[in-house]
Motif scaffolding. Structure first.
Motif, short mmCIF file in Angstrom:
data_model
loop_
_atom_site.label_atom_id
_atom_site.label_comp_id
_atom_site.label_asym_id
_atom_site.label_seq_id
_atom_site.Cartn_x
_atom_site.Cartn_y
_atom_site.Cartn_z
N ALA A 1 -6.70 12.44 -8.41
CA ALA A 1 -7.34 13.71 -8.85
C ALA A 1 -6.48 14.68 -8.80
N PHE A 2 -5.44 14.79 -7.56
CA PHE A 2 -4.54 15.80 -7.59
C PHE A 2 -3.30 15.87 -8.86
N LEU A 3 -2.98 14.50 -9.31
CA LEU A 3 -2.08 14.44 -10.54
C LEU A 3 -2.71 14.88 -11.59
N LEU A 4 -4.04 14.49 -11.63
CA LEU A 4 -4.56 14.67 -12.92
C LEU A 4 -4.70 16.17 -13.22
N GLU A 5 -5.15 16.78 -12.12
CA GLU A 5 -5.32 18.38 -11.93
C GLU A 5 -4.19 18.98 -12.52
N GLY A 6 -2.90 18.95 -11.95
CA GLY A 6 -1.75 19.64 -12.04
C GLY A 6 -0.20 18.85 -11.89
N GLY A 7 -0.41 17.61 -11.56
CA GLY A 7 1.05 16.96 -11.48
C GLY A 7 1.65 16.14 -12.33
N GLY A 8 0.55 15.37 -12.86
CA GLY A 8 1.09 14.47 -14.21
C GLY A 8 1.52 13.01 -13.76
N HIS A 9 1.84 12.36 -14.78
CA HIS A 9 2.52 11.11 -14.66
C HIS A 9 4.02 11.00 -14.22
N PRO B 1 1.00 -1.03 -0.08
CA PRO B 1 0.16 -0.04 0.08
C PRO B 1 0.88 1.28 0.04
N VAL B 2 0.34 2.24 -0.57
CA VAL B 2 1.10 3.74 -0.62
C VAL B 2 0.03 4.47 0.25
N GLY B 3 0.84 5.59 1.10
CA GLY B 3 0.07 6.32 1.73
C GLY B 3 -1.11 7.18 1.19
N GLU B 4 -1.91 7.82 2.08
CA GLU B 4 -3.01 8.42 1.76
C GLU B 4 -2.56 9.61 0.65
N GLY B 5 -3.37 9.59 -0.45
CA GLY B 5 -3.28 10.64 -1.17
C GLY B 5 -1.92 10.52 -2.45
N ARG B 6 -1.25 9.07 -2.15
CA ARG B 6 -0.39 8.84 -2.97
C ARG B 6 -0.68 7.90 -4.05
N VAL B 7 0.29 7.63 -5.18
CA VAL B 7 0.17 6.68 -6.07
C VAL B 7 1.39 5.84 -6.16
#
Length: 194
Positions: free
Chosen positions: A94-102, A63-69
């Motif tokens: 959602a955070f990465l889709l909005e402004g962080g990316g892959h 598992p990864v932490g809350e809000g992480r991928v």
């Protein structure tokens, strides 16, 4: 000659020297510094603990932490010299889709303007299909001309510019073939060759 390697404790001293080139508190995209926790990165033990967390983040059985991928981290090195970092996030929240990316990347200040970011991005794009990715999102600050050029030189197509919780971001998509090569770069090459 530059290469991508898995994070390693043996580059502790070089990593510290690189860290000291950044302004205090500066964000280093792709470096995984949000995973530091309470570790003291100046100590070999704290550094080794952080490096282990970076390596484990790619293991989808954990598992990864809350809000992480899940993400795979690489360091950009030349021999025993740490030059920067790049990571490939296996999927978007959602955070990465909005402004962080892959993909996130950063190059230490003394190693910039040598094409390292563009080379590292191109190399990591080749690894994306193995994770089932045929399209990746990359973002950069609206005023970061160097990063925008890096993304565009690797086939990034501007989707939009938007305000996010971390500032105004340029959002680019790169569509990949099954080998990780950019569709838009291949189309441009065919057009130039015609």
């Amino acid at each position: 000659m530059a290469e991508l390697i898995a994070p390693t404790g043996r580059l502790h001293s070089s990593w510290l020297t690189a860290r000291d080139e950044w302004q205090s508190g500066a964000h280093q995209d792709g470096a995984g510094l949000r995973l530091v926790g309470d570790d003291d990165l100046d100590s070999p033990e704290g550094f080794a603990s952080w490096v282990e967390r970076l390596r484990k983040q790619s293991d989808r059985s954990l598992p990864v932490g809350e809000g992480r991928v899940h993400a795979t981290h690489w360091w950009i090195v030349d021999g025993e010299t740490y030059l920067g970092a790049i990571d490939l996030r296996h999927y978007l929240n959602a955070f990465l889709l909005e402004g962080g990316g892959h993909i996130g990347y950063s190059i230490r200040p003394s190693a910039r303007r040598r094409g390292l970011a563009s080379w590292a991005l191109g190399t990591v794009l080749l690894k994306a299909p193995a994770l089932g990715l045929d399209r990746v999102l990359l973002t950069c600050d609206d005023g970061n001309v160097g990063s925008a050029r890096t993304i565009e030189s690797n086939g990034g197509v501007l989707d939009d510019v938007r305000s996010t919780e971390t500032g105004v971001k340029r959002r680019y998509w790169i569509t990949l073939d099954d080998t990780g090569r950019s569709h838009s770069l291949m189309a441009a090459t065919r057009t130039v060759a015609s």
